[in-house]
Design a protein around this motif. Structure first.
Motif, PDB file in Angstrom:
ATOM      1  N   LEU A  78       0.903  -0.987   0.253  1.00 26.75           N
ATOM      2  CA  LEU A  78       0.021   0.480  -0.227  1.00 26.75           C
ATOM      3  C   LEU A  78       1.049   1.033  -0.303  1.00 26.75           C
ATOM      4  CD1 LEU A  78      -2.567  -0.755   2.230  1.00 26.75           C
ATOM      5  CD2 LEU A  78      -2.625  -0.963   0.236  1.00 26.75           C
ATOM      6  N   LYS A  79       0.157   2.503  -0.955  1.00 24.90           N
ATOM      7  CA  LYS A  79       1.449   3.240  -0.964  1.00 24.90           C
ATOM      8  C   LYS A  79       0.792   4.454  -0.806  1.00 24.90           C
ATOM      9  CE  LYS A  79       3.698   1.157  -4.769  1.00 24.90           C
ATOM     10  NZ  LYS A  79       4.252   0.867  -6.261  1.00 24.90           N
ATOM     11  N   THR A 116      -5.468  -8.584  -8.737  1.00 25.46           N
ATOM     12  CA  THR A 116      -4.575  -9.532  -7.707  1.00 25.46           C
ATOM     13  C   THR A 116      -3.670  -9.022  -6.310  1.00 25.46           C
ATOM     14  OG1 THR A 116      -6.136 -11.943  -8.758  1.00 25.46           O
ATOM     15  CG2 THR A 116      -4.212 -12.230  -7.250  1.00 25.46           C
ATOM     16  N   GLY A 117      -3.269  -8.884  -6.034  1.00 24.40           N
ATOM     17  CA  GLY A 117      -2.197  -8.786  -5.874  1.00 24.40           C
ATOM     18  C   GLY A 117      -1.871  -6.908  -5.810  1.00 24.40           C
ATOM     19  N   ALA A 118      -2.866  -5.775  -5.588  1.00 29.55           N
ATOM     20  CA  ALA A 118      -3.847  -5.025  -5.690  1.00 29.55           C
ATOM     21  C   ALA A 118      -3.170  -4.777  -4.216  1.00 29.55           C
ATOM     22  CB  ALA A 118      -4.425  -4.323  -6.418  1.00 29.55           C
ATOM     23  N   GLY A 119      -3.748  -5.641  -3.411  1.00 29.72           N
ATOM     24  CA  GLY A 119      -3.638  -4.547  -1.919  1.00 29.72           C
ATOM     25  C   GLY A 119      -4.601  -4.397  -1.769  1.00 29.72           C
ATOM     26  N   LYS A 120      -6.265  -5.488  -2.157  1.00 28.79           N
ATOM     27  CA  LYS A 120      -7.701  -5.118  -1.262  1.00 28.79           C
ATOM     28  C   LYS A 120      -7.465  -6.155  -0.221  1.00 28.79           C
ATOM     29  CE  LYS A 120      -8.745  -7.253  -5.165  1.00 28.79           C
ATOM     30  NZ  LYS A 120      -7.345  -6.839  -5.214  1.00 28.79           N
ATOM     31  N   PHE A 179     -10.989   1.787  -6.684  1.00 28.06           N
ATOM     32  CA  PHE A 179     -10.113   0.742  -7.781  1.00 28.06           C
ATOM     33  C   PHE A 179      -9.251   0.928  -7.438  1.00 28.06           C
ATOM     34  CE2 PHE A 179      -8.454  -1.075 -11.191  1.00 28.06           C
ATOM     35  CZ  PHE A 179      -8.765  -1.855 -11.804  1.00 28.06           C
ATOM     36  N   ILE A 180      -8.445  -0.044  -7.028  1.00 24.91           N
ATOM     37  CA  ILE A 180      -6.270  -0.353  -6.313  1.00 24.91           C
ATOM     38  C   ILE A 180      -6.359  -0.607  -6.715  1.00 24.91           C
ATOM     39  CG2 ILE A 180      -7.729  -1.565  -4.659  1.00 24.91           C
ATOM     40  CD1 ILE A 180      -5.496  -0.383  -2.926  1.00 24.91           C
ATOM     41  N   GLU A 183      -2.498   1.977  -5.012  1.00 26.41           N
ATOM     42  CA  GLU A 183      -3.206   3.120  -4.586  1.00 26.41           C
ATOM     43  C   GLU A 183      -4.383   2.991  -5.421  1.00 26.41           C
ATOM     44  OE1 GLU A 183       0.392   5.991  -5.982  1.00 26.41           O
ATOM     45  OE2 GLU A 183       0.741   4.297  -7.042  1.00 26.41           O
ATOM     46  N   ILE A 184      -4.748   3.883  -4.596  1.00 22.42           N
ATOM     47  CA  ILE A 184      -6.555   4.483  -4.845  1.00 22.42           C
ATOM     48  C   ILE A 184      -6.449   4.895  -6.519  1.00 22.42           C
ATOM     49  CG2 ILE A 184      -8.978   5.147  -4.043  1.00 22.42           C
ATOM     50  CD1 ILE A 184      -8.419   4.607  -1.310  1.00 22.42           C
TER      51      ILE A 184
END
Length: 601
Positions: free
Chosen positions: A379-380, A398-402, A569-570, A574-575
């Protein structure tokens, strides 16, 4: 402590493998020795009594040879039948009393062992309940399990029976020396002459012996980790016809463990062999000196008694060698047990943590950044807020940080940068219990425990009535399939929910979350394993549950998220887009592409 710190130097990816050995500390930890003494203190009542009975049994048993000496040197030459019978009676009595006292002592030691093994396992399991997800993420679960059950079982005898026997055998040595010098100082000196040689040998072999048993511990843990992993993944194994490959790996790990075991046995047996050799040489010198070199020569009774005492003198030394072997083995296991107990609890209440009396549900993320491994940020600078009654959907690849977002809100991990507030209160400054008790969390893994269906639902609220369980199940749509089960809500569930479909498991997990009546609702892929028909039943339950609550929903299905108050949407931590379904469709960005892909499929 040193062992745990060095173990942490290993890369997490290296530790989380069944074929990578854990760190081995070559020196016995004084901290661990103190811990052992702490557990002995808890069982000191039984240990003190067993020590007393052991001393009485030893003194009674050591008196027997004196009766034999008097019978041979006085009663037999003088044909004193009365004295012979009296010495025989005393000898028989000493044997009976010694055996009786020894039996009571064994019972007391067993009780002490039961107390010690309970306390160690309780402390270990209790500590495991407090450790963060990162601890379990970085190790094969088989290596954790082996510390809780097999290792604790292995050390229990060493800590109870072994410690008592060590004290008793040391006392026996001094008692026997006392008795021997009463009979013949010259022969007594010959008997104890071999003791320094034995001590030097033990000192030399100690490091190699400790290292060998630590290696047995490592190889055994590797084997256990692979066996557990193979059992958990048996469906995948059979689906891809990988049985032969798995057997080869199993054979390799077993061979490594057996080689380590045999090496440790060889080294340990040298201790026994050296003890036997030195003791036999001492026996020979006692008889030779008593029969030929002493002036005057020892009497037959004295020679026989001293031979008996010489054997008894080296018997506790042989026992001490065996106890030493057991202790070295136990210390290899204790290192791993205490390493786990010493593992720092990173997710815990701060000293001045406050209680959350009632959570309304206003959630704020302020510039939150996080990394699992300390290098790559998942997460940033994530910032957003959600108010009571709002439903916030989190979507993305997948893997975006949700899932990381909800894990941080639940304080399964500690944030590294930024701040998370609930009702304006920093969640790092409130008690974990008061925070999590007002959250309803349904993770992707719909884990079910061994027990009945009702027990699994009641896990969300331990004092829930049957009526509350039925109402929650009807709301989620689980009631219809539960009624069809052989015993309804009393139907037994096997480990991980075997015999129940993935969709049914998820419905039960959802019911478990719903019955907790949370102020903040977290659904992580809550409908991912539910078919379209069943999902329609669940949607109304979800809408009812979300009323007046802050809801964070991670999902890929548009039917689950399109009616949410806000959709984020992340991507890459980042969002990048935020708004309602209609707003995001209008700008035709990443969310639009996701929806288009689903429509086309």
């Amino acid at each position: 402590m040193a062992s745990r710190k060095n173990d942490q130097k290993q890369n997490a990816k290296e530790r989380n493998r069944y074929d990578v050995d854990e760190y081995m500390d070559e020196k016995v930890s004084l901290v661990n020795i103190k811990r052992v003494l702490g557990y002995l203190v808890k069982a000191q009542g039984n240990l003190k009594l067993s020590l007393l009975f052991s001393v009485l049994a030893s003194v009674t048993g050591l008196a027997g040879p004196l009766f034999i000496q008097r019978a041979l040197d006085e009663a037999v030459p003088n044909k004193d039948i009365r004295l012979l019978l009296l010495m025989s009676a005393f000898l028989a009595g000493s044997i009976v009393i010694s055996v009786a006292l020894g039996t009571v002592r064994n019972i007391l030691v067993a009780r002490a062992g039961a107390v010690i093994i309970h306390d160690i396992r309780y402390d270990l399991f209790s500590h495991l309940q407090k450790l963060s997800f990162s601890f379990f993420d970085s190790r094969p679960h088989g290596k954790i399990f082996v510390r809780v059950v097999p290792y604790v079982n292995s050390v229990s005898d060493a800590l109870s029976n072994g410690i008592i026997n060590f004290i008793i055998e040391v006392l026996n040595i001094f008692l026997i020396i006392f008795f021997m010098y009463q009979v013949s100082p010259q022969l007594a000196t010959v008997t104890v002459f071999g003791l320094p040689l034995f001590a030097i040998f033990i000192w030399i072999i100690k490091p190699a012996q400790r290292k060998s048993w630590q290696m047995v511990s490592n190889k055994g843990a590797n084997l256990n980790a692979y066996v557990q992993e193979s059992i958990d993944g048996i469906r995948v194994t059979q689906a891809f016809d990988r049985q032969k490959k798995n057997l080869n790996i199993m054979n390799s790990l077993t061979d490594e463990r057996n080689k380590a075991w045999m090496k440790a046995i060889y080294i340990s047996n040298t201790v026994w062999y050296s003890t036997e050799t030195i003791s036999q040489l001492v026996f020979s010198f006692v008889y030779i000196m008593g029969a030929y070199w002493m002036n005057p020569m020892a009497s037959f009774g004295t020679l026989l008694v001293m031979g008996n005492y010489a054997w008894r003198f080296w018997q506790p030394i042989i026992n001490l060698a065996n106890i030493y072997n057991t202790f070295i083995t136990a210390m290899a296991y204790l290192d791993r047990i205490f390493d786990t107990i010493e593992e720092p609890v990173t997710i815990q209440d701060v000293p001045d943590a406050v209680e959350f009396p009632f959570v309304r549900g206003h959630v704020e993320f302020k510039n939150v950044s996080f990394s699992y491994d300390g290098t790559r940020k998942v997460l940033k600078n994530v910032s957003f807020d959600g108010h009571p009654g709002q439903s916030i959907a989190i979507v993305g690849p997948t893997g975006a940080g949700k899932t990381t977002i909800v894990n941080l809100l639940s304080r399964f991990y500690n944030i590294e940068e930024g701040q998370i507030l609930v009702d304006g209160q920093d969640i790092m400054k409130v008690t974990l219990s008061s925070l999590r008790s007002q959250m309803g969390i349904m993770l992707q893994d719909s884990f079910l425990f061994t027990g009945t269906i009702a027990d699994n639902i009641r896990y969300g609220k331990l004092d829930a009535t049957d009526e509350e369980i039925y109402a929650a199940a009807k709301l989620t749509g689980a009631h219809s399939f539960i009624e069809k089960m052989p015993l309804g809500y009393n139907t037994s569930v096997t480990e991980r929910g075997g015999g129940i479909s993935a969709g049914e498991r998820q419905l039960l997990a959802f019911t478990r979350t719903l019955i907790s009546n949370p102020r903040i609702l977290i659904l992580d892929e809550a409908t991912s394993s539910i078919d379209t028909g069943t999902e329609q039943l669940v949607q109304e339950g979800i809408r009812t549950l979300m009323k007046g609550r802050t809801s964070l929903i991670i999902a890929h299905r548009l039917s689950t998220i399109r009616n949410c108050t806000r959709i984020m949407f992340i991507s890459d931590g980042e969002i990048i887009e935020s708004g309602t379904h209609e707003e995001l469709m209008e700008i035709k960005g990443r969310y639009y592409e996701l929806c288009l892909a689903q429509y086309e499929s």
